[in-house]
Design an enzyme around this catalytic site. Structure first.
Site, PDB file in Angstrom:
ATOM      1  N   ARG A 240       0.854  -1.193   0.000  1.00 43.80           N
ATOM      2  CA  ARG A 240       0.000   0.000   0.000  1.00 43.80           C
ATOM      3  C   ARG A 240       0.882   1.232   0.000  1.00 43.80           C
ATOM      4  O   ARG A 240       1.963   1.230   0.607  1.00 43.80           O
ATOM      5  CB  ARG A 240      -0.862   0.053   1.271  1.00 43.80           C
ATOM      6  CG  ARG A 240      -2.135  -0.734   1.227  1.00 43.80           C
ATOM      7  CD  ARG A 240      -3.171  -0.135   0.271  1.00 43.80           C
ATOM      8  NE  ARG A 240      -4.386  -0.915   0.244  1.00 43.80           N
ATOM      9  CZ  ARG A 240      -4.624  -1.960  -0.562  1.00 43.80           C
ATOM     10  NH1 ARG A 240      -3.727  -2.344  -1.439  1.00 43.80           N
ATOM     11  NH2 ARG A 240      -5.785  -2.605  -0.509  1.00 43.80           N
ATOM     12  N   GLU A 269      -2.170   7.927  -3.965  1.00 44.63           N
ATOM     13  CA  GLU A 269      -2.455   7.562  -5.351  1.00 44.63           C
ATOM     14  C   GLU A 269      -3.907   7.887  -5.716  1.00 44.63           C
ATOM     15  O   GLU A 269      -4.772   7.907  -4.825  1.00 44.63           O
ATOM     16  CB  GLU A 269      -2.173   6.054  -5.574  1.00 44.63           C
ATOM     17  CG  GLU A 269      -3.060   5.120  -4.764  1.00 44.63           C
ATOM     18  CD  GLU A 269      -2.674   3.649  -4.929  1.00 44.63           C
ATOM     19  OE1 GLU A 269      -1.489   3.300  -4.800  1.00 44.63           O
ATOM     20  OE2 GLU A 269      -3.596   2.847  -5.199  1.00 44.63           O
ATOM     21  N   HIS A 287      -1.004   0.428  -9.649  1.00 45.45           N
ATOM     22  CA  HIS A 287      -1.757  -0.470  -8.752  1.00 45.45           C
ATOM     23  C   HIS A 287      -2.459  -1.594  -9.526  1.00 45.45           C
ATOM     24  O   HIS A 287      -3.694  -1.707  -9.504  1.00 45.45           O
ATOM     25  CB  HIS A 287      -2.773   0.345  -7.931  1.00 45.45           C
ATOM     26  CG  HIS A 287      -3.161  -0.343  -6.650  1.00 45.45           C
ATOM     27  ND1 HIS A 287      -3.503   0.329  -5.506  1.00 45.45           N
ATOM     28  CD2 HIS A 287      -3.279  -1.654  -6.337  1.00 45.45           C
ATOM     29  CE1 HIS A 287      -3.816  -0.530  -4.548  1.00 45.45           C
ATOM     30  NE2 HIS A 287      -3.682  -1.748  -5.037  1.00 45.45           N
TER      31      HIS A 287
END
Ligand code: 8YV
Length: 335
Positions: A240, A269, A287
Site C-alpha cells: 500500500r 495515489e 496499482h
C-alpha cells in the site's frame, strides 16, 4: 417481500452485476463516476449493502448517515479503507477477497522485482528514445536475481507466494520479518528464515513489502530504513502507498543510496510523488498487482458471494469483523 437494496460503487464486470440483480435491487455505478464522500453517502442512505473497491472510505461519519447498512463487501484483500472499529460498533459487517488473488499478486511482485533488478523499463525508455546506437559492456547492467537474497517484510499469503517463487524458482536465499513467525512447516515450504527487521534491511538484495497498511506501518520504510539497506539493493512495494515515505525514497534513488525501486502503490495515489517521476531507476505501475481478467473476475464474484450470503441470512465467506456476523444484529439491533 422486497429485495434488499445494494450499491455497487465502481464499475465492475456486467455479469457480476447481472448475478447480483437476481438477489437484490441494485444501483450500480457502471458509468464509473468518482463520487465525493457526500455523494456516496446520499446513494448509500437507503441501502442494505455495498460492494466497494477499496478507494471508498467507510468511516464513522458515513456509517452514522447510513443506518440501514448491514454489510460492505470490498473487492480487495487489503481493507485499510474500512474503519473496522467503527463498522463493528455500528454492527456493519466488512468482507474482503483474500486467497483468490494470492498467486496473481505474487506473480506481479516477482515481475516488478525482476523489472527493477534488470532495469527493464529504464532500458526500454532509452531504446524508444532512439539512444541505442551500439552495444556496451555495462549498458543497463543490473543486479542479479537468481542466487541473491530475497527479503520479505510481511509474510502473509502473498509474501509466502513470493518466497516460494524466489526459493524454488530462482534459488534465492529467503529471509523475512513479520509480526508473527510462521510455523516450522510453513517456513520449510517457503524455504524462508525469520530475521529481525534490522537484519532484513541489511541483508536483502531485493526487499519486497507485502504488509498491511495500518497506523503502525505508516512510513515503515523511510530514510532511516533505506540507510540500512545495501547500496546495491532494490525495494519493491506491492502493499500500500503510505508504507513507504515516497519523498524520502525519491531522494534516496536520486542519490543512488539504493540501486532501484519497483512501485505499484503510492502515497495519495493516483497522484505520484513528483520526485519519483524524475528518477530513472524506478519502475512505476498503476496499482495493477491483482489485475488479470481471471483474478479480477474471481474477486468480483467473491465480493458478490459475501453480499448474497449475508443479506440472505447465511454466514459470510470472508468476513474481516466476524463478531458482527456472529451477533447478527441485522437492522433490528441498529434501530
Ligand atoms: C485492488 C488490492 O485492485 O486487493 C487489494 O488489496 O490492492 C488490489 O487487488 C485494489 O485495492 C482496488 O482498489
Amino acid at each position: 417481500m422486497s429485495k434488499p437494496r445494494i450499491l455497487v460503487t465502481r464499475k465492475i464486470f456486467p455479469e457480476v452485476i447481472a448475478r447480483l440483480s437476481q438477489h437484490f435491487d441494485v444501483e450500480a455505478n457502471q458509468d464509473d463516476v468518482l463520487w465525493s464522500d457526500a455523494e456516496l453517502i446520499e446513494r448509500l442512505r437507503d441501502k442494505d449493502g455495498a460492494l466497494t473497491t477499496g478507494t471508498q472510505a467507510i468511516n464513522a461519519a458515513l456509517l452514522a448517515a447510513c443506518a440501514k447498512l448491514r454489510i460492505v463487501s470490498n473487492m480487495t484483500v487489503g481493507y485499510n479503507n474500512f474503519d473496522v472499529a467503527a463498522m463493528t460498533a455500528a454492527g456493519v459487517l466488512g468482507t474482503n477477497t483474500p486467497d483468490v488473488l494470492t498467486e496473481t499478486t505474487a506473480d506481479f511482485g516477482f515481475a516488478l522485482l525482476m523489472a527493477t533488478a534488470r532495469r527493464v523499463t529504464e532500458s526500454e525508455h532509452y531504446l524508444r528514445a532512439g539512444k541505442w546506437t551500439r552495444w556496451s559492456y555495462d549498458m543497463f547492467a543490473g543486479a542479479e536475481v537468481h542466487g541473491s537474497t530475497l527479503g520479505i517484510l510481511g509474510m502473509g499469503r502473498i509474501g509466502q507466494g513470493i518466497a516460494k517463487r524466489g526459493a524454488h524458482g530462482f534459488g534465492m536465499k529467503v529471509i523475512y520479518h513479520n509480526r508473527s513467525r510462521l510455523t516450522p512447516e510453513l517456513e520449510a515450504e517457503c524455504k524462508a528464515s525469520y530475521v529481525s527487521r534490522d537484519e532484513l534491511l541489511a541483508e536483502a538484495d531485493h526487499l519486497v513489502l507485502v504488509l498491511p497498511y495500518t497506523p503502525e506501518s505508516h512510513h515503515a520504510i523511510g530514510s532511516a530504513e533505506i540507510a540500512r539497506m545495501k547500496p546495491t539493493a532494490t525495494l519493491i512495494n506491492i502493499a500500500r502507498g503510505g508504507i513507504v515515505d515516497d519523498a524520502a525514497l525519491a531522494e534516496a534513488l536520486m542519490d543512488r543510496r539504493i540501486a532501484g525501486a519497483g512501485l505499484d502503490v503510492f502515497e495519495g495515489e493516483p497522484k505520484v510523488q513528483p520526485g519519483l517521476l524524475q528518477v530513472p531507476n524506478v519502475v512505476l505501475t498503476p496499482h495493477i498487482a491483482s489485475a488479470t481478467v481471471k483474478t479480477r473476475l474471481k474477486m468480483a464474484h467473491l465480493a458478490a458471494d459475501n453480499l448474497i450470503a449475508y443479506l440472505e441470512g447465511r454466514e459470510p465467506i470472508t468476513p474481516v469483523n466476524p463478531a458482527v456476523a456472529r451477533n447478527d444484529p441485522g437492522s433490528a439491533a441498529r434501530s
